[in-house]
Design a protein around this motif. Structure first.
Motif, PDB file in Angstrom:
ATOM      1  N   UNK A 140       0.832  -1.198   0.000  1.00  0.00           N
ATOM      2  CA  UNK A 140       0.000   0.000   0.000  1.00  0.00           C
ATOM      3  C   UNK A 140       0.870   1.253   0.000  1.00  0.00           C
ATOM      4  N   UNK A 141       1.941   1.206   0.793  1.00  0.00           N
ATOM      5  CA  UNK A 141       2.825   2.379   0.850  1.00  0.00           C
ATOM      6  C   UNK A 141       3.548   2.577  -0.478  1.00  0.00           C
ATOM      7  N   UNK A 175       4.228   8.161 -11.006  1.00  0.00           N
ATOM      8  CA  UNK A 175       3.968   7.778 -12.403  1.00  0.00           C
ATOM      9  C   UNK A 175       2.725   8.521 -12.890  1.00  0.00           C
ATOM     10  N   UNK A 176       2.910   9.311 -13.934  1.00  0.00           N
ATOM     11  CA  UNK A 176       1.841  10.202 -14.394  1.00  0.00           C
ATOM     12  C   UNK A 176       0.509   9.483 -14.591  1.00  0.00           C
ATOM     13  N   UNK A 177       0.578   8.344 -15.272  1.00  0.00           N
ATOM     14  CA  UNK A 177      -0.694   7.685 -15.600  1.00  0.00           C
ATOM     15  C   UNK A 177      -1.484   7.252 -14.373  1.00  0.00           C
ATOM     16  N   UNK A 178      -0.802   7.026 -13.267  1.00  0.00           N
ATOM     17  CA  UNK A 178      -1.474   6.557 -12.055  1.00  0.00           C
ATOM     18  C   UNK A 178      -1.904   7.704 -11.150  1.00  0.00           C
ATOM     19  N   UNK A 179      -1.709   8.898 -11.623  1.00  0.00           N
ATOM     20  CA  UNK A 179      -1.987  10.052 -10.785  1.00  0.00           C
ATOM     21  C   UNK A 179      -3.408  10.022 -10.224  1.00  0.00           C
ATOM     22  N   UNK A 180      -3.497  10.278  -8.935  1.00  0.00           N
ATOM     23  CA  UNK A 180      -4.824  10.381  -8.316  1.00  0.00           C
ATOM     24  C   UNK A 180      -5.410   9.056  -7.879  1.00  0.00           C
ATOM     25  N   UNK A 181      -4.775   7.930  -8.217  1.00  0.00           N
ATOM     26  CA  UNK A 181      -5.342   6.640  -7.807  1.00  0.00           C
ATOM     27  C   UNK A 181      -4.935   6.289  -6.375  1.00  0.00           C
ATOM     28  N   UNK A 182      -5.794   5.540  -5.727  1.00  0.00           N
ATOM     29  CA  UNK A 182      -5.448   5.038  -4.401  1.00  0.00           C
ATOM     30  C   UNK A 182      -6.157   3.707  -4.212  1.00  0.00           C
ATOM     31  N   UNK A 183      -5.705   2.920  -3.258  1.00  0.00           N
ATOM     32  CA  UNK A 183      -6.353   1.635  -2.997  1.00  0.00           C
ATOM     33  C   UNK A 183      -7.833   1.824  -2.673  1.00  0.00           C
ATOM     34  N   UNK A 184      -8.129   2.885  -1.966  1.00  0.00           N
ATOM     35  CA  UNK A 184      -9.540   3.127  -1.613  1.00  0.00           C
ATOM     36  C   UNK A 184     -10.368   3.332  -2.873  1.00  0.00           C
ATOM     37  N   UNK A 237     -11.981  -2.257  -9.010  1.00  0.00           N
ATOM     38  CA  UNK A 237     -10.954  -1.731  -9.887  1.00  0.00           C
ATOM     39  C   UNK A 237     -11.297  -0.349 -10.410  1.00  0.00           C
ATOM     40  N   UNK A 238     -10.290   0.303 -10.975  1.00  0.00           N
ATOM     41  CA  UNK A 238     -10.507   1.644 -11.505  1.00  0.00           C
ATOM     42  C   UNK A 238      -9.633   1.837 -12.719  1.00  0.00           C
ATOM     43  N   UNK A 239     -10.194   2.464 -13.721  1.00  0.00           N
ATOM     44  CA  UNK A 239      -9.447   2.633 -14.963  1.00  0.00           C
ATOM     45  C   UNK A 239      -8.445   3.771 -14.852  1.00  0.00           C
ATOM     46  N   UNK A 240      -7.284   3.561 -15.446  1.00  0.00           N
ATOM     47  CA  UNK A 240      -6.358   4.672 -15.579  1.00  0.00           C
ATOM     48  C   UNK A 240      -7.054   5.722 -16.423  1.00  0.00           C
ATOM     49  N   UNK A 241      -6.889   6.987 -16.068  1.00  0.00           N
ATOM     50  CA  UNK A 241      -7.571   7.989 -16.870  1.00  0.00           C
ATOM     51  C   UNK A 241      -7.048   7.966 -18.313  1.00  0.00           C
TER      52      UNK A 241
END
Ligand code: FMN
Ligand code: SF4
Ligand code: SF4
Ligand code: SF4
Ligand code: FES
Lengths: 541, 426
Positions: free
Chosen positions: A505-506, A515-524, A530-534
Motif C-alpha cells: 500500500x505504501x 507515475x503520471x498515468x497513475x496520478x490520483x489513484x489510491x487503494x480506496x 478496480x478503476x481505470x487509468x484515466x
C-alpha cells in the motif's frame, strides 16, 4: 419508476426490474435454483414463488416484473407451503450423498432445506437410480442423481460458451442431463458450470475429494492468466495440510465484476494455479557453484547480487547492465524495480518485453492473446522514459557482450527457444534470476532469488483496458520467498538505499505520486471493482 | 335435430373437394369478408357470437384476436392447433375428415381478421391420414385461388403450411407447440410474454383450435347474433361432443352449448351400453375433475360445468359404468400424465411420477390408508405452481376421483382387491 413493497419494505426500481432483483436490493432472500443473473430466465424450478396482492396464483419472482404499487410477500403461509412443497419434490429422488459430496457446505439443497424445508420424508417409493460420477469432460464430473434439472448448465453452454455440449434428454421424471451425441464438455469455459450448478451434480475433477469447503479461506484476487484480469477468489486450505497432498491453494473461483468478467472465468485461468504449490517453487536463494545451485541465506544473496551489480557497473558502466522485468509482476513490484535500478542505480536498459515464439490468440470471449496480467502496468511504469529496446538485442543476435542481466519471472528458454535463449544469456558475464519457480532459464543463472507468487502478495495489476485492480495475499509466501518488491527493497537496502516501505500500500502511494498515468489513484478508490487509468488506450492484442 | 354450425352439410356425405364444398355455399363467407369487411368488423362479429376457444381453455376468441397488435413491424402468424391429444377427444379429426375446406375457409377468415399472411397448421403425428387429407385440400385451395396470392382479387395473400407433430401431448399446449414448430423440444414457454405479443419466432401469433376456426365460417355466414343464440349466454354456438365409454352409440355429436349432459348420454349416445348403471362421467377430456352419476343434469357450457367444480375442457365426454374400477381408471390417467409431463417444472416432473408410483401401490393394495391423504397433498402441491396447466391437469382428476370415490380407494388398500362387482382379483 415503479415502487414495490416486499415484506413491508418499499423500494423504487427501474422499469423492467424483476421481483427477485428488487428483493435482492432489499436484502430479502428469495430461494432459487434455475434463476441466474448471467443466464436467460427459465422460470422452471418454481422455488421463487411469491404472493402478490390481487393475484390469485403465486408467481415466480424471477420472471415477474415489478409494477408500481405492487405488494409482494415471501412469507405468507401459502408461499411457505408452496416453497417447501417444491423442495420436497426435489428431494424425493435425491440420493442424499452429502457425506461424500464435494458440494456439501455450499449446496443449495442443504441450505434451502434448513431454511425453507425441514419436512419429514414421506417418500415411500424407491428412489430413481441414475448415472453417477460420469466424467463428461476434462474438468467436470456429472452425477445425474444429484441434479435438480435447473437447466443452468444447459443455458450456460447455449448462451455463454455457445459450445452446446449438453442438454436435457427425455421428458417428465425421466429427464436427465446428458452429453449430446459425440460431444465432450471440453471448452475453455467448462469449469463455470460447476460454479453455477446449485447442487453437487456437476463437480470439479480438480477439486474432487480434495478438501471440505468449510476449511477454505478466501482472498480476493485477480487471475494472472492473461491481460483480461478476471476477478477471482483464491481459495486455500489453511487448516488441513494433510488434505489435497499438502496443496495450499485448492481452487480458484470467479468473482463477479460487471466490467471485466461478470460471473465467469476461463479454464486456462481457473486451473492455472498449480505452480503456486508446485515442487518447482524456489524457496531460498541459490548460487551456482560449478554445475550445481547451492542455497544461500538472504543477506549473503543480497550482498552477492549488489556486489555483482556494482562490479559490472564499475567495469562497464550502467550500459553494461540489462534489467528484464516481467508483465507478471504487480505495479508495486515494477515501481520498486524502476526506482532501484532506474532511478537510484541509473540503469536505462530496463524492459520487460520478450518476444514469444509461441503465438497465442484471443478466444472470442474473455481470454486474451497476451497471457500476462500486467502488461499495461509495465508499459505505464517502465516505458514512460522510452528508448531501450530489448527485442533488438535479442533478435540481432549480436555478439556484443554485457556485464550483468537481472531477469525477473520470465522463462526465456520457453519463450525464445533453447538456442536463442542460451545465446542471449551467454552475452552476459553474470545472470541473476528472480522468480517464483525453477525453470530451464533459472537453471542457467548464476544467482537465483526466490519471489512470491501473485497468490501470496498484495498489490495491483492493470488489465488491457487500463483497469487497475487489487490482489490480496491468500497465503504466505512459500519458504524464504519474498514479494518481488521486497526482494528489490532488500537489494536496495544492501546497496545503501533504504526505502522504508512497510507494505504494498505504501509503495502504491508513492507510485501514484510518481507515475503520471497513475496520478490520483489510491487503494480506496480502486476498491474491489478496480478503476481505470484515466484516458488510457487499450494494448493491442 | 338442433341447428348446426359446423357439420351442417356433412351429415350424410363428406365434402372433399373445393367444388363439392362450394356447392353447399362454401367460401361465400370468405368472399364476404375479403370484399366487404374490414378486419375489425370480423373481430367484432366474432366477439358478438360469444365463441370461446374449443381447444380446452374456453378463452373468448374475439378478445384473443384483438390482443394481436394492429401495427406490427414483425410478421404476424396464425397457428392452428390440431394436436388433438387430450384423451377422450376426437373432434378436430371429424372436421378434417368430413369437411376440410370448412377449416381452411375458417383459417383464411381468421388470418385476415388478425392481419396474418402466414399460417402454420400443426397436426398431431398420429393423424397421418388426416394430414394427407389436409395436404390435398390445401393444394386444391391454392389451385382454386382460395389460398396464395391475391385471394378472390382482394389483394389479400395467405400461405398455409402443414406441420406434423412427433407424438407428444405437451405439444398441444400452445407454447409447447410453438417451440416444436420452431424445431425445438416441446417445452411450454414462460408467460409473459404471451404468444399474441411474442409467439412463433418472437412474432405476434394467434393460436386457435381447429373447431374454433371452423366455427368462424358460420358466424360470418349467419351473423354473430345467430351463433350466440344457438348456445347459452357467454357460451355461443354449438360444440362437438366426443362421447366415448360405456354408451350404446359412442361418437362425435354436434350439439348446442348448454345441452344437459344427461341428454347427451341418453338422447344422443343411446344411453348406457348393456343397460349397466352409470357411475361417473368425465365431461371434458381426461384432465378435468370427474362428475358422479348425480351430477349429469349440468348444462354443458363452460360456465355451468365450472360452477359444479369441473371443466368443459376439450369436449371429450367419457361415460363410465358401474363395472369400472375407479382406482384403475385413475392409475391409467396418472400414468398418462407422468409419461407426458415435459419435465421442466419441479412440481410437475416429480409430482406426476410420484403420484403414478403411489397410485400403483394403492391399486395393488400395497399402500397404507394414510397415503391416500398424502396423494391428495402431493396433488395439491402441484396445482397452480407451474409454467403450463399440465400439472393441474394431472392433479385435478386425482383429487376429484379420490374425493368422490374414496371408498373404492380405501377398499383397495384394505382388501388388496376391488369392490366393483364382479370383484377383480389383483
Ligand atoms: C397440456 C395441454 C394440452 C393441450 N392440448 C391441446 C390440443 O391438443 N389441442 C388444442 O387445440 N388445444 C390444446 N391445449 C390448449 C392450447 O394451449 C390453447 O389454449 C388452444 O390451442 C387455444 O385455442 P382456442 O382458443 O381456439 O381454444 C392444450 C393445453 C394444455 C395445457
Ligand atoms: S447439472 Fe446442476 S446446473 Fe445442470 S441442470 Fe442439474 S442441477 Fe442444474
Ligand atoms: S480470461 Fe484471462 S484473466 Fe480471465 S480467467 Fe482466463 S486467463 Fe484468467
Ligand atoms: S407443468 Fe409440466 S408439462 Fe407444463 S411446462 Fe411444467 S413440467 Fe412441462
Ligand atoms: S428461480 Fe424462479 S422459477 Fe426457478
Amino acid at each position: 419508476m415503479p415502487t414495490v413493497t416486499i415484506n413491508q419494505k418499499s423500494l423504487t426500481v427501474p422499469e423492467g426490474t424483476t421481483i427477485i432483483q428488487a428483493a435482492e436490493q432489499l436484502n430479502i432472500e428469495i430461494p432459487r435454483y434455475c434463476y441466474h443473473p448471467g443466464l436467460s430466465i427459465a422460470g422452471s424450478c418454481r422455488m421463487c414463488l411469491v404472493e402478490i396482492e390481487k393475484m390469485p396464483k403465486l408467481q415466480p419472482a424471477c420472471n415477474t416484473r415489478v409494477t408500481d404499487g405492487m405488494v409482494v410477500t415471501t412469507q405468507s403461509p401459502k408461499v411457505k407451503e408452496a416453497v417447501s412443497g417444491v423442495l420436497e419434490f426435489l428431494l424425493i429422488n435425491h440420493p442424499l450423498d452429502c457425506p461424500v459430496c464435494d458440494q456439501a457446505g455450499e449446496c443449495y439443497l442443504q441450505e434451502y432445506y434448513m431454511k425453507f424445508g425441514l419436512h419429514d420424508s414421506r417418500m415411500n417409493e424407491n428412489k430413481i437410480k441414475r448415472h453417477k460420477a460420469e466424467v463428461i469432460g476434462p474438468h467436470v464430473i456429472l452425477d445425474t442423481e444429484r441434479c435438480v434439472l435447473c437447466s443452468r448448465c444447459v443455458r450456460f453452454v447455449r448462451e455463454v460458451s455457445r459450445s452446446h455440449e449438453i442438454g436435457i434428454f427425455n421428458r417428465g421424471g425421466q429427464s436427465e442431463i446428458r452429453l449430446l451425441p459425440d460431444q465432450v464438455l471440453d471448452n475453455n469455459y467448462s469449469g463455470n458450470v460447476v460454479d453455477i450448478c446449485p447442487v453437487g451434480a456437476l463437480t470439479d475433477r480438480d477439486f474432487r475429494f480434495q478438501c471440505r469447503v468449510w476449511y477454505l479461506s478466501k482472498a480476493d484476487s485477480v487471475c494472472n492468466g492473461c491481460s483480461r484480469g478476471c476477478n477471482i477468489t483464491v481459495e486455500a486450505n489453511r487448516q488441513r495440510a494433510h488434505h489435497g497432498e499438502g496443496r495450499r491453494v485448492m481452487r480458484l473461483k470467479p468473482r463477479f465484476n460487471k466490467e471485466v468478467n461478470r460471473w465467469w472465468i476461463c479454464d486456462i485461468g481457473r486451473y492455472g494455479y498449480k505452480f503456486i504449490d508446485d515442487p518447482s517453487r524456489l524457496i531460498q536463494p541459490l548460487e551456482k557453484q560449478g554445475d550445481e545451485l547451492e542455497p544461500l541465506d538472504w543477506s549473503t544473496a543480497a550482498e552477492r547480487a549488489v556486489g555483482r551489480i556494482r562490479e559490472a557497473k564499475q567495469r562497464g558502466g550502467a550500459g553494461s547492465i540489462v534489467i528484464v522485468a516481467s508483465p507478471q509482476l504487480t505495479n508495486e513490484d515494477l515501481f520498486v524495480t524502476r526506482k532501484f535500478f532506474g532511478v537510484d542505480l541509473g540503469i536505462d536498459q530496463i524492459d520487460f518485453r520478450i518476444p514469444d515464439k509461441n503465438t497465442l490468440s484471443d478466444d472470442d470471449f474473455l481470454l486474451r492473446a497476451d497471457r500476462n496480467p500486467n502488461t499495461r502496468g509495465a508499459e505505464a511504469i517502465l516505458l514512460d522514459g522510452g528508448g531501450f529496446d530489448l527485442q533488438r538485442i535479442i533478435e540481432s543476435a549480436s555478439t556484443q557482450s554485457f556485464g550483468l542481466l537481472y531477469l525477473c519471472e520470465q522463462d526465456l528458454v520457453k519463450k525464445l527457444g533453447s538456442e536463442p535463449a542460451r545465446r542471449f544469456l551467454g552475452q552476459f558475464d553474470y545472470v541473476i534470476y528472480q522468480g517464483s519457480n525453477e525453470n530451464e532459464t533459472s537453471g542457467l543463472a548464476n544467482l537465483v532469488l526466490p519471489a512470491a507468487t501473485y497468490a501470496e502478495v498484495n498489490g495491483t495489476f492493470t488489465n488491457f483496458e487500463g483497469r487497475v485492480q487489487r490482489i490480496h495475499a491468500g497465503i504466505e509466501p512459500l519458504g524464504d520467498s519474498l514479494p518481488a518488491w521486497r526482494v528489490i527493497c532488500k537489494l536496495a537496502q544492501t546497496a545503501g538505499f533504504d526505502y522504508g516501505y512497510e507494505s504494498a500500500a505504501e509503495v502504491f502511494v508513492e507510485l501514484a505520486q510518481t507515475v503520471t498515468e497513475f496520478e490520483g489513484l489510491s487503494y480506496e478508490k480502486i476498491g474491489s471493482e478496480g478503476m481505470k487509468l484515466p484516458e488510457t488506450q487499450p494494448v493491442p492484442a | 335435430m338442433p341447428e348446426l354450425a359446423l357439420l351442417t352439410h356433412v351429415q350424410h356425405r363428406n365434402l372433399m373437394t373445393v367444388e363439392e364444398y362450394r356447392q353447399t355455399g362454401g367460401y361465400e363467407a370468405l368472399r364476404k369478408v375479403l370484399l366487404e369487411m374490414k378486419p375489425d368488423q370480423v373481430i367484432e362479429e366474432v366477439k358478438k357470437s360469444g365463441l370461446r376457444g374449443r381447444g380446452g381453455a374456453g378463452f373468448p376468441t374475439g378478445m384473443k384476436w384483438s390482443f394481436i397488435p394492429k401495427n406490427s413491424e414483425k410478421p404476424k402468424y396464425m397457428v392452428v392447433n390440431s394436436d388433438e391429444s387430450e384423451p377422450g377427444t376426437c373432434k378436430d379429426r371429424v372436421i378434417i375428415e368430413k369437411t376440410p375446406f370448412l377449416l381452411l375457409e375458417g383459417i383464411a377468415i381468421s388470418s385476415y381478421a388478425v392481419g396474418s399472411s402466414t399460417c402454420y397448421l400443426y397436426i398431431r403425428g398420429e393423424y397421418y391420414d388426416q394430414a394427407m387429407i389436409l395436404k390435398q385440400a390445401i393444394e386444391d385451395a391454392y389451385r382454386h385461388g382460395f389460398l396464395g396470392k391475391n385471394i378472390l382479387g382482394s389483394g389479400y395473400n395467405l400461405d398455409v403450411y402443414l406441420h406434423r407433430g412427433a407424438g407428444a401431448y405437451i405439444c398441444g399446449e400452445e407454447t409447447g407447440l410453438l417451440e416444436s414448430l420452431e424445431g425445438k423440444k416441446g417445452w411450454p414457454r414462460l408467460k409473459p410474454p404471451f404468444p399474441a405479443i411474442s409467439g412463433l419466432y418472437g412474432c405476434p401469433t394467434c393460436v386457435n383450435n381447429v373447431e374454433t376456426l371452423a366455427a368462424v365460417v358460420s358466424i360470418i355466414q349467419n351473423g354473430g347474433d345467430w351463433y350466440a343464440a344457438l348456445g347459452t349466454p357467454k357460451n355461443g354456438g354449438t360444440r362437438l361432443f366426443c362421447v366415448s365409454g360405456h354408451v350404446k352409440k359412442p361418437g362425435t355429436y354436434e350439439l348446442p352449448m348448454g345441452i344437459p349432459l344427461r341428454s347427451i348420454i341418453y338422447d344422443y349416445a343411446g344411453g348406457m351400453k348393456d343397460d349397466r348403471k352409470l357411475k361417473a362421467v368425465i365431461p371434458g377430456g381426461s384432465s378435468v375433475p370427474i362428475l358422479t352419476a348425480d351430477e349429469i343434469d349440468v348444462k354443458m357450457d363452460f360456465d355451468s360445468v365450472a360452477a359444479i367444480g369441473s371443466l368443459l375442457g376439450s369436449g371429450g365426454v367419457v361415460v363410465i359404468n358401474e363395472d369400472t374400477c375407479m382406482v384403475k381408471a385413475l392409475l391409467r390417467i396418472a400414468r398418462f400424465y407422468a409419461h407426458e409431463s415435459c419435465g421442466q417444472c419441479t412440481p410437475c416432473r416429480e409430482g406426476t411420477t410420484w403420484l403414478k408410483k403411489t397410485l400403483q401401490r394403492v391399486y395393488e393394495g400395497d399402500a397404507r390408508q394414510a397415503e391416500l391423504d398424502q396423494v391428495l397433498s402431493i396433488a395439491f402441491n402441484m396445482m397452480g405452481t407451474t409454467i403450463c396447466p399440465l400439472a393441474d391437469a394431472a392433479a385435478m382428476p386425482v383429487r376429484s376421483y379420490i374425493q368422490k370415490f374414496r371408498h373404492e380407494f380405501e377398499y383397495h388398500v384394505q382388501h388388496k382387491c376391488c369392490d366393483v362387482k364382479p370383484a377383480v382379483r389383483i
